[in-house]
Design an enzyme around this catalytic site. Structure first.
Site, PDB file in Angstrom:
ATOM      1  N   GLU A  87       0.803  -1.217   0.000  1.00 43.22           N
ATOM      2  CA  GLU A  87       0.000   0.000   0.000  1.00 43.22           C
ATOM      3  C   GLU A  87       0.842   1.276   0.000  1.00 43.22           C
ATOM      4  OE1 GLU A  87      -3.098   0.363  -0.398  1.00 43.22           O
ATOM      5  OE2 GLU A  87      -3.828  -1.684  -0.210  1.00 43.22           O
ATOM      6  N   GLU A 118       7.279 -21.779   8.350  1.00 47.47           N
ATOM      7  CA  GLU A 118       7.638 -20.835   9.408  1.00 47.47           C
ATOM      8  C   GLU A 118       8.618 -21.449  10.413  1.00 47.47           C
ATOM      9  OE1 GLU A 118       4.403 -21.048  12.931  1.00 47.47           O
ATOM     10  OE2 GLU A 118       3.602 -20.315  11.027  1.00 47.47           O
TER      11      GLU A 118
END
Length: 302
Positions: A87, A118
């Site tokens: 963004e 992860e």
């Protein structure tokens, strides 16, 4: 780092007694419970206000010196980092490499779960190596439960390379330790749906990232008052937003604002400075450069 065998004791993994009868609630009761529990996200942000401010100043200083901001995480935490990074270019007209989101599993993990990745700390370190993270950069590790090896591996390597590091987690430090320079702890309590950290933990993480990136961009002069004067004019909506800003701040009619924006090379900051100081585009750009892109400082310098 906390041993993964202790995950059941983590705040993010505990059972919320307020939602023990979740499957028996009416739809309205369900909504009301979410609303009541989400108050905890605001309280958590308030509790981390000093750390958030410190991180903003650290990020802004690094970016002024030519550094970059990296968000890194896995699962929901990593996706939120990628979202915030994505963004920044349309909102603040920043180059894509300035703020980068790194997700365990890469782009494919945005839409297909790859949470197993992860657990590999060396992959986090490798992501830092791949991007040549160094002394001018800031690395923000995001992990709701605080235990993600991928994130810890990235932070450890980034520190070795001299980068500034920030650790965002929704568990207190006494549950999971971190070696990061700045720790932003956002304890929102047990989730309504036990262990689903895309809920309150995800919400409070998004709030924190909003504050970090927006705060840093304000410090870098991407904002005048509360206007996004560094907006990238890349589509009709953003063109309209740019013209509206110019009209509001100059009292020009839309056609005149359009002419000014075109003459400025579609830069709202340049357009405003041209109008207020009656200089041409080249001069306005030079004045802004002398003031490190800060429109208010540029205006005050004349």
């Amino acid at each position: 780092m906390e041993n993964l065998s202790t995950r059941g004791h983590l705040l993010t993994e505990q059972v919320n007694i307020n939602s023990a009868n979740l499957d028996r609630l009416s739809t309205l009761e369900l909504v009301d419970l979410f609303n009541k529990e989400d108050i905890n996200t605001l309280n958590a942000i308030a509790g981390a206000r000093v750390e958030l401010a410190t991180a903003i100043d650290t990020i802004a200083d690094a970016l002024r010196q030519g550094g970059r901001l990296f968000y890194i995480g896995a699962g929901t935490s990593g996706r939120l980092g990628v979202l915030d990074a994505a963004e920044c270019p349309p909102t603040f007209c920043t180059p894509p490499e300035l703020v980068q989101g790194i997700l365990a599993g890469g782009a494919g993990a945005l839409i297909k779960s790859s949470e197993g990745l992860e657990d590999i700390a060396s992959d986090g370190a490798a992501a830092m190596v791949e991007r040549n993270v160094g002394v001018h950069d800031v690395v923000v590790g995001i992990t709701a439960g605080g235990t993600t090896p991928y994130v810890h591996g990235a932070i450890e390597y980034a520190k070795q390379r001299g980068a500034k590091t920030v650790f965002i987690a929704c568990v207190p430090a006494n549950q999971v330790a971190s070696i990061a320079d700045i720790e932003i702890r956002l304890p929102v309590g047990a989730e309504i749906l036990s262990g689903s950290t895309r809920l309150k933990s995800g919400t409070v993480t998004k709030m924190a990232l909003n504050i970090l990136s927006t705060g840093a961009m304000v410090k870098l002069g991407k904002v005048y008052g509360n206007r996004m004067v560094d907006v990238a004019v890349t589509n009709t909506k953003l063109l309209d937003r740019a013209l509206q800003m110019i009209q509001d701040l100059t009292q020009l009619e839309r056609d005149a604002a359009q002419e000014l924006l075109t003459a400025s090379g579609k830069s709202v900051k340049v357009a405003l400075l041209m109008h207020w100081t009656k200089v041409d585009r080249a001069k306005a750009e030079a004045i802004l450069a002398q003031n490190h892109g800060q429109l208010r400082s540029a205006v005050d310098s004349l």
